[in-house]
Design a protein around this motif. Structure first.
Motif, PDB file in Angstrom:
ATOM      1  N   VAL A  20      22.779  51.712 -90.339  1.00  0.00           N
ATOM      2  CA  VAL A  20      22.880  50.292 -90.032  1.00  0.00           C
ATOM      3  C   VAL A  20      22.346  50.017 -88.633  1.00  0.00           C
ATOM      4  CG1 VAL A  20      24.492  48.403 -89.609  1.00  0.00           C
ATOM      5  CG2 VAL A  20      24.768  49.842 -91.633  1.00  0.00           C
ATOM      6  N   ALA A  21      22.753  50.845 -87.661  1.00  0.00           N
ATOM      7  CA  ALA A  21      22.309  50.637 -86.284  1.00  0.00           C
ATOM      8  C   ALA A  21      20.799  50.805 -86.161  1.00  0.00           C
ATOM      9  CB  ALA A  21      23.031  51.605 -85.343  1.00  0.00           C
ATOM     10  N   ALA A  22      20.204  51.763 -86.885  1.00  0.00           N
ATOM     11  CA  ALA A  22      18.750  51.948 -86.823  1.00  0.00           C
ATOM     12  C   ALA A  22      18.024  50.690 -87.292  1.00  0.00           C
ATOM     13  CB  ALA A  22      18.335  53.151 -87.668  1.00  0.00           C
ATOM     14  N   GLU A  23      18.500  50.119 -88.380  1.00  0.00           N
ATOM     15  CA  GLU A  23      17.868  48.898 -88.897  1.00  0.00           C
ATOM     16  C   GLU A  23      18.067  47.722 -87.940  1.00  0.00           C
ATOM     17  OE1 GLU A  23      15.939  48.618 -91.424  1.00  0.00           O
ATOM     18  OE2 GLU A  23      16.278  50.451 -92.573  1.00  0.00           O
ATOM     19  N   LEU A  24      19.269  47.625 -87.346  1.00  0.00           N
ATOM     20  CA  LEU A  24      19.539  46.516 -86.434  1.00  0.00           C
ATOM     21  C   LEU A  24      18.692  46.609 -85.176  1.00  0.00           C
ATOM     22  CD1 LEU A  24      23.436  46.272 -86.707  1.00  0.00           C
ATOM     23  CD2 LEU A  24      21.768  44.605 -87.557  1.00  0.00           C
ATOM     24  N   VAL A  25      18.637  47.795 -84.562  1.00  0.00           N
ATOM     25  CA  VAL A  25      17.873  47.945 -83.322  1.00  0.00           C
ATOM     26  C   VAL A  25      16.393  47.682 -83.588  1.00  0.00           C
ATOM     27  CG1 VAL A  25      17.146  49.572 -81.533  1.00  0.00           C
ATOM     28  CG2 VAL A  25      19.548  49.488 -82.246  1.00  0.00           C
ATOM     29  N   TYR A  26      15.897  48.181 -84.713  1.00  0.00           N
ATOM     30  CA  TYR A  26      14.497  47.900 -85.059  1.00  0.00           C
ATOM     31  C   TYR A  26      14.272  46.398 -85.204  1.00  0.00           C
ATOM     32  CZ  TYR A  26      10.442  47.122 -88.027  1.00  0.00           C
ATOM     33  OH  TYR A  26       9.278  46.641 -88.549  1.00  0.00           O
ATOM     34  N   ARG A  27      15.165  45.729 -85.908  1.00  0.00           N
ATOM     35  CA  ARG A  27      15.028  44.287 -86.118  1.00  0.00           C
ATOM     36  C   ARG A  27      15.046  43.549 -84.788  1.00  0.00           C
ATOM     37  NH1 ARG A  27      16.285  40.877 -90.661  1.00  0.00           N
ATOM     38  NH2 ARG A  27      16.769  38.741 -89.994  1.00  0.00           N
ATOM     39  N   TYR A  28      16.014  43.912 -83.904  1.00  0.00           N
ATOM     40  CA  TYR A  28      16.109  43.240 -82.607  1.00  0.00           C
ATOM     41  C   TYR A  28      14.862  43.519 -81.754  1.00  0.00           C
ATOM     42  CZ  TYR A  28      21.115  42.778 -83.777  1.00  0.00           C
ATOM     43  OH  TYR A  28      22.311  42.486 -84.381  1.00  0.00           O
ATOM     44  N   ALA A  29      14.376  44.776 -81.772  1.00  0.00           N
ATOM     45  CA  ALA A  29      13.205  45.132 -80.967  1.00  0.00           C
ATOM     46  C   ALA A  29      11.965  44.395 -81.469  1.00  0.00           C
ATOM     47  CB  ALA A  29      12.973  46.638 -81.002  1.00  0.00           C
ATOM     48  N   ARG A  30      11.857  44.284 -82.763  1.00  0.00           N
ATOM     49  CA  ARG A  30      10.710  43.569 -83.343  1.00  0.00           C
ATOM     50  C   ARG A  30      10.721  42.099 -82.914  1.00  0.00           C
ATOM     51  NH1 ARG A  30       7.104  44.529 -87.500  1.00  0.00           N
ATOM     52  NH2 ARG A  30       6.364  42.635 -88.556  1.00  0.00           N
ATOM     53  N   GLU A  31      11.892  41.476 -82.958  1.00  0.00           N
ATOM     54  CA  GLU A  31      12.000  40.078 -82.528  1.00  0.00           C
ATOM     55  C   GLU A  31      11.621  39.934 -81.054  1.00  0.00           C
ATOM     56  OE1 GLU A  31      16.033  39.090 -83.380  1.00  0.00           O
ATOM     57  OE2 GLU A  31      15.737  38.932 -85.551  1.00  0.00           O
ATOM     58  N   ARG A  32      12.106  40.857 -80.232  1.00  0.00           N
ATOM     59  CA  ARG A  32      11.841  40.781 -78.791  1.00  0.00           C
ATOM     60  C   ARG A  32      10.356  40.955 -78.494  1.00  0.00           C
ATOM     61  NH1 ARG A  32      14.786  42.598 -73.699  1.00  0.00           N
ATOM     62  NH2 ARG A  32      13.123  43.230 -72.279  1.00  0.00           N
ATOM     63  N   LEU A  33       9.724  41.950 -79.123  1.00  0.00           N
ATOM     64  CA  LEU A  33       8.309  42.201 -78.876  1.00  0.00           C
ATOM     65  C   LEU A  33       7.450  41.049 -79.378  1.00  0.00           C
ATOM     66  CD1 LEU A  33       8.177  45.999 -79.804  1.00  0.00           C
ATOM     67  CD2 LEU A  33       7.902  45.013 -77.516  1.00  0.00           C
ATOM     68  N   ALA A  34       7.812  40.492 -80.530  1.00  0.00           N
ATOM     69  CA  ALA A  34       7.048  39.358 -81.069  1.00  0.00           C
ATOM     70  C   ALA A  34       7.122  38.162 -80.130  1.00  0.00           C
ATOM     71  CB  ALA A  34       7.574  38.990 -82.452  1.00  0.00           C
ATOM     72  N   ARG A  35       8.240  38.020 -79.451  1.00  0.00           N
ATOM     73  CA  ARG A  35       8.436  36.893 -78.529  1.00  0.00           C
ATOM     74  C   ARG A  35       7.675  37.118 -77.222  1.00  0.00           C
ATOM     75  NH1 ARG A  35      13.397  37.217 -78.628  1.00  0.00           N
ATOM     76  NH2 ARG A  35      13.838  38.262 -76.654  1.00  0.00           N
ATOM     77  N   LEU A  36       7.700  38.361 -76.704  1.00  0.00           N
ATOM     78  CA  LEU A  36       7.118  38.629 -75.396  1.00  0.00           C
ATOM     79  C   LEU A  36       5.640  38.982 -75.465  1.00  0.00           C
ATOM     80  CD1 LEU A  36      10.003  40.738 -73.799  1.00  0.00           C
ATOM     81  CD2 LEU A  36       9.486  38.321 -73.456  1.00  0.00           C
ATOM     82  N   LYS A  37       5.233  39.683 -76.549  1.00  0.00           N
ATOM     83  CA  LYS A  37       3.840  40.110 -76.673  1.00  0.00           C
ATOM     84  C   LYS A  37       3.464  40.092 -78.141  1.00  0.00           C
ATOM     85  CE  LYS A  37       0.674  43.754 -75.166  1.00  0.00           C
ATOM     86  NZ  LYS A  37       0.579  45.132 -74.575  1.00  0.00           N
ATOM     87  N   PRO A  38       3.151  38.915 -78.674  1.00  0.00           N
ATOM     88  CA  PRO A  38       2.878  38.782 -80.106  1.00  0.00           C
ATOM     89  C   PRO A  38       1.856  39.813 -80.588  1.00  0.00           C
ATOM     90  CG  PRO A  38       2.946  36.628 -79.064  1.00  0.00           C
ATOM     91  CD  PRO A  38       3.004  37.640 -77.949  1.00  0.00           C
ATOM     92  N   GLY A  39       2.179  40.433 -81.713  1.00  0.00           N
ATOM     93  CA  GLY A  39       1.318  41.461 -82.294  1.00  0.00           C
ATOM     94  C   GLY A  39       1.801  42.861 -82.016  1.00  0.00           C
TER      95      GLY A  39
END
Length: 797
Positions: free
Chosen positions: A321-340
């Motif tokens: 569960v934590a692996a999926e959550l951290v990936y999801r949160y990291a993806r959201e953060r990267l998409a916001r700060l550096k799209p792509g």
């Protein structure tokens, strides 16, 4: 501790990036909102190589093959291992990650194959991915000279191997790479087909030996005895070669696994790049200093920040569960700060299909992926290239595991960084306050019990199917005779003229899983794509991940569980975008079946015995992403599961109860706090995963509140027995941990409940939401016990 100089992760080609990274860490730690988060920064200096010389040179073709791979000289441990194996000694090599352990067995095996045309060797790895990875490395090495390439006929033999390839390997291969599960179910029961290979067997390699602990290691030890027995039947004589990350008892573990005397090689001569180890403790969020910021959130912030700095990084989590959550949160953060940039990361865990995992491994190795969020599925030595940094979110269950994970960075000897982000739990917080324990203590001892009755009975059934067991055989230990008598009474074997034969028509190994309590799995199918299979999960976990209306996290996406077929063991899911995930609510029960031992301990009576533990998923909670707010609760009707095992129990007597009550404190809370401390600290003492242990307060068995500690494996594996025998050490460690914690009334770092079982299904960030027992009540109870002398005499009034 003051940070080291800012020349951080500095390699010859990356000094500017390294300096920026060091400055980034220092700036991050200096922000007001992060004050106190960076609680330790350890510099592990670089180490030059040390080489040795063989007493006799290698065959010219093999020496040239090594040279072609850039290997001009061998390290000291490689030389010592080769010499020991040349001398006919069973050998275990215990050196650091990326120290060239593979050459310790590749070289003597290839040397023998060049000298003896019919010789064979068997390589065993704990995972399929490792076997595939090692085949690539072996092929690259053999390709360095045509004579070596011509002699070596290797192949991987596992559950994914096609039927035609299996026949070819049986008939022609002289070097087979496999895993203990396939040896157990696919080779030993069919040994007559493998007669050529087994007759000429000269080496058996067991790589990643430290992975063979607990129930898996105990089963594998018996599989090795079955292999040895069958090899002797064909007249073969072979040597064991074992390789391990650093553990405290390599000789003992290797001997338990193989049943032989073992030569230990631990003089690590490999070079090591500079490594910087950062301990990061999420800051408190309340004035009472009880709650902390989300550890998953902090780990995501560090992981994403490393990627933003151009660093290739790997984040380890404690649960699926934590692996999926951290990936999801990291993806959201990267998409916001550096799209792509979010497209350059991926999750990785058990339950993904094999082809999906291989694709992720290859993409990480090639550099196509800049970051991966993984469970410990990537801990073992699959070659994923030279990463720059590792972020461990939550302390791994053992120090050996922590160093193995940290070793995934800098695997080519370059400088590297490792970050340990603490959860607000006992072990994690202990390490934050006592970094010397982490950096100065020898790794733990691995625990296996090959003579566990439950395991041995199933393994003897497999052995009897392969070859009749003669009266007086000693390879499986002194319990062999009584267990065979029990199997005879049950009609599973028939004993005739002192030899026990398998008496049934079925195939016993097919029903014996080496790794888990459950032999069954649930298949996860996507209804929206014609029921395409997207993953697998074991049957026990299935009832805690895939109940109807659950949200199953896969690839960072949310999947709605439409239906769970308990008979066919199929979960039907469909993609559905929601802003929450779900967690199971469990109901548990424990019953004493019989007492095995009893002893007096510091004024109490302590018992060791057989218990039955049962649990059931009775409801689910909906948890909102990021905020962790509970937004719904739904009852469920799922089957109750049971486990018959071994545990010890203490029902505190009137003196202990009164000592707490006289202070105006709640004795039940004191006992709960002790239970919580014992659960986490016993896992440290016995080198098992915290999920291998259970603890429960129950009044129904003895008529008064009783603390139960038990193994979470059928028949027990000796962990609770260690606690029963080492209560003095356990109680003293619990009191020390409690008194060192700076909270006022109790927190997850001392008396808070450790991660619930099964730990791999839970989000550890949610554990802070449970009630915290009274710290002072637990302290009074422990102090009361420890004030008694060892013989139980009461303290002076």
């Amino acid at each position: 501790m003051q940070p080291p100089p800012t020349r951080f992760l500095a390699g010859a080609a990356a000094v500017p990036a390294a300096d920026r990274l060091a400055a980034w860490i220092e700036a991050l730690a200096a922000r007001p909102e992060n004050r106190g988060a960076l609680c330790h920064w350890e510099r592990l200096p670089a180490r030059p190589p040390r080489h040795g010389e063989l007493s006799l040179p290698l065959p010219a073709a093999l020496a040239e093959a090594l040279t072609a791979r850039g290997i001009e000289r061998l390290y000291t441990h490689q030389v010592q291992a080769i010499e020991a194996l040349r001398g006919g000694l069973d050998t275990v090599v215990v050196t650091g990650t990326a120290s060239g352990k593979s050459l310790c067995y590749h070289v003597p095996v290839l040397e023998r194959l060049l000298a003896e045309r019919d010789a064979t060797a068997l390589y065993l790895f704990p995972t399929k991915a490792l076997a595939q990875d090692q085949l690539k490395g072996l092929t690259r090495l053999a390709s360095g000279h045509p004579d070596v390439l011509r002699v070596v006929q290797p192949g991987v033999y596992d559950g994914d191997t096609q039927a035609g390839t299996r026949r070819r390997l049986r008939d022609t291969a002289n070097l087979v790479l496999s895993n203990p599960d396939m040896l157990h179910q696919g080779i030993l029961p069919y040994h007559a087909r493998w007669g050529r290979f087994l007759r000429n067997l000269r080496f058996v390699v067991i790589d990643e030996m430290h992975a063979y602990r607990g129930i898996f290691g105990s089963n594998v030890a018996n599989v090795m005895r079955r292999l040895d027995r069958i090899a002797r039947h064909y007249g073969a004589e072979f040597r064991f070669v074992l390789c391990s990350a650093t553990i405290r008892n390599p000789r003992e573990l290797a001997a338990s696994l193989t049943g032989r005397e073992i030569r230990v090689v631990d003089d690590d001569g490999a070079p090591r790049g500079e490594k910087h180890f950062v301990f990061w403790n999420p800051p408190h969020t309340d004035a009472a200093r009880v709650e902390r910021r989300s550890s998953n959130g902090e780990g995501c912030m560090l992981f994403s920040g490393l990627l933003e700095q151009g660093v290739q990084a790997l984040a380890f989590t404690k649960s699926r569960v934590a692996a999926e959550l951290v990936y999801r949160y990291a993806r959201e953060r990267l998409a916001r700060l550096k799209p792509g940039s979010e497209e350059s990361i991926s999750p990785y865990r058990g339950g993904y299909l094999p082809e999906e995992r291989r694709r992720i491994e290859q993409a990480l190795f090639s550099g196509e992926l800049r970051g991966v969020v993984s469970t410990n599925a990537l801990e073992l030595g699959v070659d994923i290239g030279g990463l720059d940094a590792v972020v461990m979110i939550g302390a791994p269950p053992t120090l050996a595991s922590a160093w193995q994970q940290a070793g995934r960075a800098g695997r080519k000897g370059e400088p590297a960084a490792a970050f340990l982000v603490a959860y607000n739990e006992t072990v994690d917080q202990y390490l934050m306050r006592h970094p010397g324990y982490f950096f100065g203590r020898s790794p733990e001892a691995a625990v296996i019990d090959p003579h566990n009755t439950y395991i041995l009975a199933r393994q003897l059934a497999c052995a009897a199917y392969e070859l009749p067991l003669a009266t007086g055989e000693t390879a499986f230990g002194p319990q062999t005779g009584p267990i065979l008598e029990a199997l005879d009474e049950a009609g599973e074997v028939r004993t005739i003229d002192g030899r026990s034969y398998w008496a049934k028509t079925d195939f016993p190994a097919a029903s014996v899983n080496l790794r888990t309590i459950s032999d069954d799995t649930y298949t996860i199918c996507d209804r929206s794509r014609g029921n395409a299979v997207i993953g697998m999960v074991d049957a026990i976990s299935g009832l805690e991940l895939l109940y109807p209306e659950a949200i199953y996290l896969h690839g960072g996406e949310t999947w709605f569980v439409r239906d769970l077929d308990l008979e066919q063991k199929v979960a039907m899911v469909e993609p559905r975008e929601v802003d929450y995930y779900t967690q199971p609510v469990l109901d548990t029960n424990i019953r004493v079946r019989g007492e095995l031992q009893q002893r007096a301990w510091r004024g109490e009576s302590v018992s060791l015995g057989e218990v039955t533990y049962s649990w059931q998923t009775v409801a689910m909670k909906k948890i909102k992403f990021h905020s962790l707010d509970s937004i719904g609760y739904h009852p469920l009707a799922l089957p109750r599961l049971t486990l018959e095992t071994v545990g010890f129990w203490i029902a505190p007597g009137e003196p202990a109860w009164s000592a707490v009550a006289r202070r105006g404190l709640n004795p039940i809370e004191g006992l709960m706090g002790v239970r919580n401390l014992f659960m986490t600290l016993l896992s440290m003492l016995s080198m098992c995963d915290p999920a291998d242990l259970g603890g429960k307060i129950d009044s129904s068995n003895l008529g008064r509140p009783t603390l139960f500690m038990f193994d979470r494996y059928p028949g027990g594996l000796g962990f609770a027995e260690q606690g029963f025998a080492r209560l003095d050490e356990l109680a003293a460690a619990a009191l020390s941990q409690l008194e060192a914690c700076d909270c006022a009334t109790g927190c997850p770092s001392c008396v808070g409940l450790p991660t619930l079982w099964p730990a791999q299904q839970q989000d550890p960030d949610l554990q802070h939401g449970r009630g915290i027992p009274g710290k002072e009540a637990a302290r009074v109870l422990l102090r009361h016990w420890l004030d008694y002398d060892a013989d139980g005499a009461a303290p002076a009034s």
